[in-house]
Write a protein that holds these residues in place. Structure first.
Motif, mmCIF file in Angstrom:
data_model
loop_
_atom_site.group_PDB
_atom_site.id
_atom_site.type_symbol
_atom_site.label_atom_id
_atom_site.label_comp_id
_atom_site.label_asym_id
_atom_site.label_seq_id
_atom_site.Cartn_x
_atom_site.Cartn_y
_atom_site.Cartn_z
ATOM 1 N N ARG A 30 2.143 2.594 -1.973
ATOM 2 C CA ARG A 30 1.261 2.630 -0.733
ATOM 3 C C ARG A 30 2.305 3.145 0.630
ATOM 4 O O ARG A 30 3.404 2.346 1.193
ATOM 5 C CB ARG A 30 0.642 1.203 -0.515
ATOM 6 C CG ARG A 30 0.119 1.061 -1.596
ATOM 7 C CD ARG A 30 -0.901 0.417 -0.802
ATOM 8 N NE ARG A 30 -0.804 -1.166 0.080
ATOM 9 C CZ ARG A 30 -1.510 -2.259 -0.225
ATOM 10 N NH1 ARG A 30 -2.465 -2.183 -0.486
ATOM 11 N NH2 ARG A 30 -0.973 -2.762 0.758
ATOM 12 N N ASP A 85 7.095 -7.349 2.755
ATOM 13 C CA ASP A 85 6.223 -8.408 2.093
ATOM 14 C C ASP A 85 7.200 -9.647 0.880
ATOM 15 O O ASP A 85 6.528 -10.391 0.162
ATOM 16 C CB ASP A 85 6.312 -7.389 1.013
ATOM 17 C CG ASP A 85 7.029 -6.794 -0.048
ATOM 18 O OD1 ASP A 85 9.048 -7.580 -0.021
ATOM 19 O OD2 ASP A 85 7.701 -6.150 -0.421
ATOM 20 N N GLY A 102 -0.003 -6.004 5.922
ATOM 21 C CA GLY A 102 -0.200 -4.724 6.294
ATOM 22 C C GLY A 102 1.126 -4.443 5.706
ATOM 23 O O GLY A 102 2.651 -3.728 6.425
ATOM 24 N N SER A 104 3.196 -1.561 7.101
ATOM 25 C CA SER A 104 2.429 -0.235 6.933
ATOM 26 C C SER A 104 0.458 -0.430 7.590
ATOM 27 O O SER A 104 0.435 -1.660 6.782
ATOM 28 C CB SER A 104 1.750 -0.011 5.197
ATOM 29 O OG SER A 104 1.695 0.808 5.348
ATOM 30 N N TYR A 146 -3.333 -0.677 6.661
ATOM 31 C CA TYR A 146 -2.964 -1.740 5.667
ATOM 32 C C TYR A 146 -3.306 -2.572 5.982
ATOM 33 O O TYR A 146 -3.569 -4.017 5.756
ATOM 34 C CB TYR A 146 -2.491 -2.294 4.470
ATOM 35 C CG TYR A 146 -1.884 -0.349 3.424
ATOM 36 C CD1 TYR A 146 -2.983 -0.568 2.519
ATOM 37 C CD2 TYR A 146 -0.976 -0.002 3.281
ATOM 38 C CE1 TYR A 146 -3.584 0.869 1.193
ATOM 39 C CE2 TYR A 146 -0.977 1.332 2.630
ATOM 40 C CZ TYR A 146 -2.522 1.474 2.064
ATOM 41 O OH TYR A 146 -2.346 2.433 0.844
ATOM 42 N N ASP A 147 -3.673 -3.099 7.709
ATOM 43 C CA ASP A 147 -3.798 -3.974 8.049
ATOM 44 C C ASP A 147 -4.060 -3.728 10.039
ATOM 45 O O ASP A 147 -4.171 -3.701 10.850
ATOM 46 C CB ASP A 147 -3.198 -5.082 8.497
ATOM 47 C CG ASP A 147 -3.342 -6.319 8.606
ATOM 48 O OD1 ASP A 147 -4.502 -6.122 9.582
ATOM 49 O OD2 ASP A 147 -2.390 -7.403 9.212
ATOM 50 N N THR A 148 -5.680 -3.404 9.478
ATOM 51 C CA THR A 148 -6.020 -2.346 10.990
ATOM 52 C C THR A 148 -6.310 -3.633 12.023
ATOM 53 O O THR A 148 -6.749 -3.379 13.170
ATOM 54 C CB THR A 148 -7.924 -1.574 10.762
ATOM 55 O OG1 THR A 148 -8.283 -3.181 9.900
ATOM 56 C CG2 THR A 148 -7.286 -0.587 9.925
#
Length: 318
Positions: free
Chosen positions: A51, A243, A252, A287, A290-292
């Motif tokens: 991603r 991660d 995210g 990123s 992927y985590d607003t």
């Protein structure tokens, strides 16, 4: 004569949702002249295999860093009273060519290090660590490496390419950028392609600490062991892939894996670097798409503050 260090803009001087979006609300400058520690964005994500989106990491981490205050209340660390720190912006990448971008990043960090500054970098995908390590090794020689990650990043190639975010630490060992017998990989886990996926680094002398060996316990004893192996003089680089933490706390990211480290364990690892001769660090693979909520970026900003507090010479009580 007392040195006047840069100070973050306070929350009572300008609302935290306003003002310039620099890291920790610090002053900005165009190069590392006069700095002890330079904060650098490396918004590259064309080395990622899953991603994309970490190119937006540096900008969002800066935005969320407005909530980070200048003192660590537990350790009493005071990095902005200890070092001259500034945000020197982002590396001007070639967004269409990975190998050219690698060269650009290395040249950028050559210049930063030529001013005598140490670096904390924010990615970007983990590919960015390779050119940073190349520049760092030119300055300091092969470094000890503390690597927090869900993945070993020691593949020989991916889709035939020898430089990607999953191959960089194999290249770093092959190029003698890293002292393999003083390399520590913490948090590796989940599925792989073969039973030997984590063995390549072990066979070079690295200590691999799978996430399962970290479950349900403090990592302070591990860091005491690591400090004993590395010693106080060896130059150390800390590379922290977000991660490495569990996706419940850091969703995210490009390649989330279940069963990861807790935020507490991540902080323990970074605080456990104090007393080492840390010469550089990075925080990669955030990123934001992927985590607003912004929580992953806020966590990243706090971890970068902990990195500042762990550089040698930082004032702290414990």
């Amino acid at each position: 004569m007392t040195t006047r260090f840069n100070q973050p803009l306070g929350g009572n001087e300008m609302p935290r949702f306003a003002g310039h979006a620099s890291m920790f609300r610090l002053p900005t400058q165009t190069n590392a002249e006069g700095l002890d520690i330079a904060l650098v964005g490396v918004p590259l994500d064309i080395g990622t295999s899953n991603r994309a989106g970490s190119r937006f990491g540096p900008r969002e981490i800066r935005c969320e860093s407005v909530m980070v205050r200048p003192y660590c209340m537990y350790t009493q660390a005071a990095p902005f009273d200890s070092f001259q720190v500034a945000d020197i912006g982002d590396v001007p990448l070639n967004t269409f060519n990975l190998l050219k971008s690698i060269d650009i990043i290395e040249g950028f960090f050559d210049d930063v290090l030529s001013h005598g500054a140490k670096t904390i970098s924010m990615g970007g995908d983990h590919t960015v660590a390779l050119p940073i390590l190349r520049a760092t090794a030119k300055k300091h020689g092969p470094v000890a490496l503390i690597h927090v990650d869900a993945h070993s990043d020691t593949n020989d190639s991916m889709f035939g390419e020898r430089i990607t975010h999953g191959t960089i630490f194999r290249r770093a060992i092959e190029e003698n950028l890293v002292q393999a017998d003083k390399m520590f990989q913490i948090g590796l886990r989940t599925t792989g392609y073969s039973a030997e996926d984590f063995d390549w680094a072990r066979n070079q002398g690295a200590l691999v600490v799978p996430a399962e060996e970290c479950w349900h316990k403090s990592l302070s004893p591990l860091m005491t062991e690591i400090r004993g192996v590395i010693g106080a003089e060896t130059p150390v680089y800390l590379s922290f892939d977000i991660d490495g933490l569990d996706p419940s706390v850091a969703p995210g990211t490009g390649t989330p894996e279940p069963g990861g480290l807790s935020t507490i364990q991540g902080i323990e690892i970074i605080r456990g670097c104090w007393g080492l001769n840390m010469v550089g660090a990075d925080l990669v693979e955030v990123s934001p798409p992927y985590d607003t909520t912004g929580n992953t970026s806020l966590l990243a900003a706090n971890l970068m503050f902990e990195m500042l507090c762990s550089f040698p010479g930082c004032q702290r009580a414990r």
